[in-house]
Write a protein that holds these residues in place. Structure first.
Motif, mmCIF file in Angstrom:
data_model
loop_
_atom_site.group_PDB
_atom_site.id
_atom_site.type_symbol
_atom_site.label_atom_id
_atom_site.label_comp_id
_atom_site.label_asym_id
_atom_site.label_seq_id
_atom_site.Cartn_x
_atom_site.Cartn_y
_atom_site.Cartn_z
ATOM 1 N N GLY A 23 0.785 -1.220 0.000
ATOM 2 C CA GLY A 23 0.000 0.000 0.000
ATOM 3 C C GLY A 23 0.817 1.271 0.000
ATOM 4 O O GLY A 23 2.007 1.266 -0.311
ATOM 5 N N THR A 24 0.150 2.333 0.391
ATOM 6 C CA THR A 24 0.773 3.653 0.477
ATOM 7 C C THR A 24 0.282 4.339 1.734
ATOM 8 O O THR A 24 -0.796 4.023 2.253
ATOM 9 C CB THR A 24 0.432 4.539 -0.742
ATOM 10 O OG1 THR A 24 -0.984 4.724 -0.797
ATOM 11 C CG2 THR A 24 0.943 3.931 -2.034
ATOM 12 N N LEU A 25 1.064 5.291 2.195
ATOM 13 C CA LEU A 25 0.710 6.050 3.380
ATOM 14 C C LEU A 25 1.393 7.408 3.260
ATOM 15 O O LEU A 25 2.549 7.477 2.820
ATOM 16 C CB LEU A 25 1.211 5.307 4.611
ATOM 17 C CG LEU A 25 0.765 5.746 5.990
ATOM 18 C CD1 LEU A 25 -0.749 5.715 6.130
ATOM 19 C CD2 LEU A 25 1.395 4.822 7.033
ATOM 20 N N GLU A 26 0.684 8.474 3.650
ATOM 21 C CA GLU A 26 1.310 9.794 3.606
ATOM 22 C C GLU A 26 0.811 10.646 4.750
ATOM 23 O O GLU A 26 -0.292 10.427 5.270
ATOM 24 C CB GLU A 26 1.073 10.499 2.273
ATOM 25 C CG GLU A 26 -0.305 11.036 2.055
ATOM 26 C CD GLU A 26 -0.459 11.802 0.742
ATOM 27 O OE1 GLU A 26 0.473 12.522 0.335
ATOM 28 O OE2 GLU A 26 -1.523 11.678 0.139
ATOM 29 N N ILE A 27 1.654 11.618 5.135
ATOM 30 C CA ILE A 27 1.257 12.616 6.124
ATOM 31 C C ILE A 27 1.760 13.972 5.656
ATOM 32 O O ILE A 27 2.750 14.066 4.938
ATOM 33 C CB ILE A 27 1.808 12.323 7.539
ATOM 34 C CG1 ILE A 27 3.336 12.342 7.548
ATOM 35 C CG2 ILE A 27 1.262 11.041 8.100
ATOM 36 C CD1 ILE A 27 3.930 12.489 8.930
ATOM 37 N N SER A 28 1.061 14.992 6.069
ATOM 38 C CA SER A 28 1.512 16.360 5.849
ATOM 39 C C SER A 28 1.034 17.150 7.057
ATOM 40 O O SER A 28 -0.172 17.285 7.272
ATOM 41 C CB SER A 28 0.938 16.925 4.548
ATOM 42 O OG SER A 28 1.548 18.151 4.245
ATOM 43 N N ARG A 29 1.997 17.610 7.853
ATOM 44 C CA ARG A 29 1.686 18.333 9.081
ATOM 45 C C ARG A 29 2.323 19.714 9.036
ATOM 46 O O ARG A 29 3.485 19.843 8.682
ATOM 47 C CB ARG A 29 2.269 17.609 10.294
ATOM 48 C CG ARG A 29 1.734 16.250 10.524
ATOM 49 C CD ARG A 29 2.405 15.628 11.743
ATOM 50 N NE ARG A 29 1.983 14.253 11.884
ATOM 51 C CZ ARG A 29 2.729 13.295 12.378
ATOM 52 N NH1 ARG A 29 3.950 13.558 12.801
ATOM 53 N NH2 ARG A 29 2.264 12.076 12.477
ATOM 54 N N GLU A 30 1.558 20.704 9.451
ATOM 55 C CA GLU A 30 2.141 22.041 9.541
ATOM 56 C C GLU A 30 3.040 22.084 10.771
ATOM 57 O O GLU A 30 2.596 21.815 11.887
ATOM 58 C CB GLU A 30 1.055 23.113 9.628
ATOM 59 C CG GLU A 30 1.631 24.493 9.520
ATOM 60 C CD GLU A 30 0.596 25.563 9.258
ATOM 61 O OE1 GLU A 30 1.005 26.727 9.157
ATOM 62 O OE2 GLU A 30 -0.594 25.249 9.147
ATOM 63 N N VAL A 31 4.319 22.398 10.539
ATOM 64 C CA VAL A 31 5.292 22.430 11.638
ATOM 65 C C VAL A 31 6.033 23.764 11.704
ATOM 66 O O VAL A 31 6.918 23.927 12.527
ATOM 67 C CB VAL A 31 6.317 21.271 11.536
ATOM 68 C CG1 VAL A 31 5.619 19.922 11.630
ATOM 69 C CG2 VAL A 31 7.161 21.377 10.283
ATOM 70 N N GLY A 32 5.684 24.694 10.828
ATOM 71 C CA GLY A 32 6.373 25.986 10.810
ATOM 72 C C GLY A 32 7.835 25.802 10.478
ATOM 73 O O GLY A 32 8.175 25.344 9.395
ATOM 74 N N ARG A 33 8.690 26.115 11.434
ATOM 75 C CA ARG A 33 10.138 25.979 11.226
ATOM 76 C C ARG A 33 10.731 24.841 12.059
ATOM 77 O O ARG A 33 11.934 24.796 12.277
ATOM 78 C CB ARG A 33 10.824 27.285 11.585
ATOM 79 C CG ARG A 33 10.423 28.414 10.659
ATOM 80 C CD ARG A 33 11.128 29.678 11.030
ATOM 81 N NE ARG A 33 10.709 30.732 10.117
ATOM 82 C CZ ARG A 33 11.309 31.887 10.034
ATOM 83 N NH1 ARG A 33 12.357 32.152 10.783
ATOM 84 N NH2 ARG A 33 10.876 32.791 9.198
ATOM 85 N N ALA A 34 9.906 23.922 12.500
ATOM 86 C CA ALA A 34 10.364 22.851 13.394
ATOM 87 C C ALA A 34 10.669 21.548 12.656
ATOM 88 O O ALA A 34 10.594 20.479 13.239
ATOM 89 C CB ALA A 34 9.330 22.619 14.490
ATOM 90 N N HIS A 35 11.040 21.628 11.385
ATOM 91 C CA HIS A 35 11.336 20.409 10.627
ATOM 92 C C HIS A 35 12.437 19.583 11.278
ATOM 93 O O HIS A 35 12.319 18.358 11.395
ATOM 94 C CB HIS A 35 11.743 20.751 9.191
ATOM 95 C CG HIS A 35 10.663 21.391 8.403
ATOM 96 N ND1 HIS A 35 10.567 22.762 8.267
ATOM 97 C CD2 HIS A 35 9.631 20.875 7.712
ATOM 98 C CE1 HIS A 35 9.517 23.055 7.530
ATOM 99 N NE2 HIS A 35 8.926 21.918 7.172
ATOM 100 N N ALA A 36 13.511 20.223 11.676
ATOM 101 C CA ALA A 36 14.651 19.498 12.247
ATOM 102 C C ALA A 36 14.241 18.735 13.507
ATOM 103 O O ALA A 36 14.716 17.627 13.736
ATOM 104 C CB ALA A 36 15.793 20.472 12.566
ATOM 105 N N GLU A 37 13.357 19.318 14.306
ATOM 106 C CA GLU A 37 12.934 18.673 15.539
ATOM 107 C C GLU A 37 11.965 17.525 15.308
ATOM 108 O O GLU A 37 11.876 16.617 16.125
ATOM 109 C CB GLU A 37 12.262 19.696 16.480
ATOM 110 C CG GLU A 37 13.209 20.765 16.983
ATOM 111 C CD GLU A 37 13.329 21.969 16.053
ATOM 112 O OE1 GLU A 37 12.782 21.942 14.925
ATOM 113 O OE2 GLU A 37 13.997 22.933 16.440
ATOM 114 N N ARG A 38 11.237 17.545 14.210
ATOM 115 C CA ARG A 38 10.147 16.580 14.020
ATOM 116 C C ARG A 38 10.386 15.525 12.943
ATOM 117 O O ARG A 38 9.719 14.498 12.912
ATOM 118 C CB ARG A 38 8.872 17.347 13.691
ATOM 119 C CG ARG A 38 8.529 18.361 14.760
ATOM 120 C CD ARG A 38 7.101 18.303 15.158
ATOM 121 N NE ARG A 38 6.813 19.246 16.219
ATOM 122 C CZ ARG A 38 5.928 20.214 16.137
ATOM 123 N NH1 ARG A 38 5.240 20.374 15.041
ATOM 124 N NH2 ARG A 38 5.723 21.008 17.157
#
Length: 180
Positions: A23-38
């Protein structure tokens, strides 16, 4: 089918997708500038949710345009995983993640000061088949004035599955990052 991981950190959204035989799975979360942390935890969570071991055969990275730090965080992480997993890292424009469905369509992201990064694509099934107008920085009102009723996807979260499919269809191994 091998496992493919796609990721994009060029926008305020953390976008991830997995594709595998089951299958497939995707996510898209608003994180602002916290990409490195998340990014690392979200990627492990995605593999866990899919019930897959933490390993992909191919990686796809959205190369921007986007924030300098955001784009570099995603690229560094993808390159690190690619090296550990001995997997190729294929690059595609983040704007290809805005493509939806089939037909000719315009996509754009805010480039600040009244400008957008934009492109016009012909797509089939959510995958770019042809670039009609290449990615470029343009004056926003000038770009929208030329669309003449064309569907326009503007400042939406990138689709991880669109990036993944684009990467598998025509991603390049020798890619460069594009910054705002």
């Amino acid at each position: 089918m091998p496992v493919t991981l796609a990721l994009d950190t060029a926008t305020p959204f953390l976008t991830l997708a997995l594709a595998w035989e089951g299958g497939t799975l995707e996510i898209s979360r608003e994180v602002g500038r916290a990409h490195a942390e998340r990014l690392a935890d979200a990627t492990r969570e995605l593999f866990g949710e899919a019930g897959l071991p933490f390993r992909a055969d191919t990686l796809v990275i959205g190369t921007g345009p986007g924030s300098y730090t955001g784009v570099r965080v995603g690229a560094s992480y993808a390159l690190g995983l690619g090296r550990v997993w001995s997997a190729p890292v294929l690059g595609v424009s983040t704007l290809e993640g805005l493509v939806q469905g089939s037909g000719r369509q315009a996509v754009s992201q805010d480039a600040r000061k009244g400008n957008v990064y934009s492109a016009v694509y012909d797509a089939q099934g959510g995958v770019v088949q042809q670039t009609v107008e290449p990615v470029a920085k343009r004056e926003a009102t000038e770009f929208t004035a030329t669309l003449d009723g064309l569907p326009h996807h503007q400042d939406t979260p990138p689709s991880g599955l669109s990036l993944l499919r684009a990467g598998l269809a025509h991603g390049v191994r020798e890619w460069q990052l594009a910054y705002l």
